[in-house]
Scaffold this motif. Structure first.
Motif: not given
Length: 378
Positions: A177-180, A213-217
């Motif tokens: 999803x957008x925001x990661x 990895x990714x991170x949530x904003x």
């Protein structure tokens, strides 16, 4: 393994949390470490398959007689990637709080533990501090890669390496999803996570390609939530600023151990002057903790944020302090209660069967010793 039934977000129902439970050979220990990774990592930060005898935290701790439950925080790894703006520090702290209760109740892998130690790296340390400031329900904290003071310029440079995960070749096909966000390719080799001359270049390649990895904003919203806008100068310094959690850490009443690398750019001050010695770091940090936390700080040489990936791993010794007698008594009581005498353990069976690889993280829990790798129902 996945743990269902954590209700930490209003309207989101029960959320599964994924993690890996590692146990030493022989009897199940009384003490478990709940390990929480930092931004753009997941549980593999603690379970490195690259030269695991040197860099695998879980293996080292199980060899010492502890259990380790390393989780994927919400938004990471095998745990749900929810709307990123919802995944705040407060939510992560609530997850940790619920997991402490489940670990004590035998709801993680069927093993009940008498004692829980919160272990964190970077944002995982912030999570441990916030959870403890609110609940103080763990037995101790070991925090790495985090401090109550931050140096603005290198922190701004570090944050500039983040960009939308959808633009990254590693994550483009995952429909995140957008925001990661994630760190740009090649940024892992900068001077943020690893100190120049203090690491194996192959570790950085493994980090970039396997651990990243990714991170949530949403994780960045804690600045506003905890009164750090505008950020205030750190006492005694004209260049550092207080991290928002400094107003919370005085509420911690369980033994707290802090570890920073001597070359840490964001938390060691200008020219790393706060990390010239363990004593200097503890003197600076003790202003943000009460005596009940029995704070002990230690500096590991020639390392930066990723203290588990230094070329020459070291075991820092906490410095002495004015309340050493009281803190030592409390630490001795914990050691006596936990029965944490180190004992040797064979290398994990998965490492012998599959050199350089790890079983599918959604299907396996890890026990050290022959014949001790067992499937776990998702």
């Amino acid at each position: 393994m996945e743990l269902p039934g954590l209700a930490v977000l209003a309207g989101a129902g029960e959320l599964p949390i994924h993690g890996r439970l590692c146990l030493p050979d022989g009897d199940v220990p009384k003490t478990v470490m709940l390990a929480q990774h930092g931004s753009t990592y997941n549980n593999t930060y603690w379970n490195s398959a690259f030269e695991p005898d040197t860099y695998n935290f879980s293996r080292a701790m199980t060899d010492a007689g502890y259990a380790v439950f390393a989780i994927d925080r919400l938004g990471y790894g095998g745990s749900p990637r929810l709307t990123p703006q919802l995944l705040t520090l407060e939510v992560h702290a609530e997850v940790a709080h619920e997991l402490i209760g489940k670990l004590r109740a035998g709801e993680v892998g069927g093993e009940a533990f008498d004692h829980v130690i919160l272990v964190g790296h970077s944002y995982g340390t912030a999570t441990a501090w916030r959870e403890s400031a609110k609940y103080n329900d763990a037995d101790a904290i070991i925090g790495t890669g985090w401090s109550n003071s931050v140096t603005p310029v290198p922190t701004a440079r570090f944050l500039a390496t983040y960009y939308p995960a959808q633009l990254d070749p590693k994550f483009a096909a995952m429909h995140i999803p957008p925001g990661y966000l994630t760190m740009r390719p090649g940024a892992r080799g900068g001077d943020y996570f690893y100190a120049p001359g203090g690491f194996d270049p192959e570790v950085v390649d493994y980090d970039q390609n396997e651990l990243r990895d990714t991170a949530p904003d949403g994780e960045g919203t804690f600045a506003a939530r905890f009164g750090a806008i505008p950020l205030a100068p750190s006492p005694g310094s004209h260049e550092d600023i207080e991290v928002p959690l400094s107003s919370q850490t005085k509420q911690i009443t369980i033994p707290t151990f802090q570890v920073l690398g001597s070359k840490e750019l964001q938390f060691c001050g200008t020219d790393q002057n706060r990390c010239t010695s363990s004593q200097r770091l503890q003197r600076d940090e003790s202003r943000f903790f009460s005596e009940r936390a029995c704070l002990r700080s230690a500096v590991t040489p020639n390392s930066a944020t990723s203290t588990t990936s230094t070329a020459t791993p070291t075991t820092p010794t906490p410095p002495s302090g004015p309340s050493l007698r009281t803190c030592s008594a409390r630490t001795a009581a914990i050691r006596t209660a936990t029965g944490s005498t180190a004992r040797a353990s064979p290398e994990p069976t998965w490492a012998r069967r599959n050199p350089g690889s790890v079983p599918d993280r959604t299907e396996w829990a890890l026990r050290s010793g022959p014949g001790q790798v067992s499937a776990v129902s998702p």
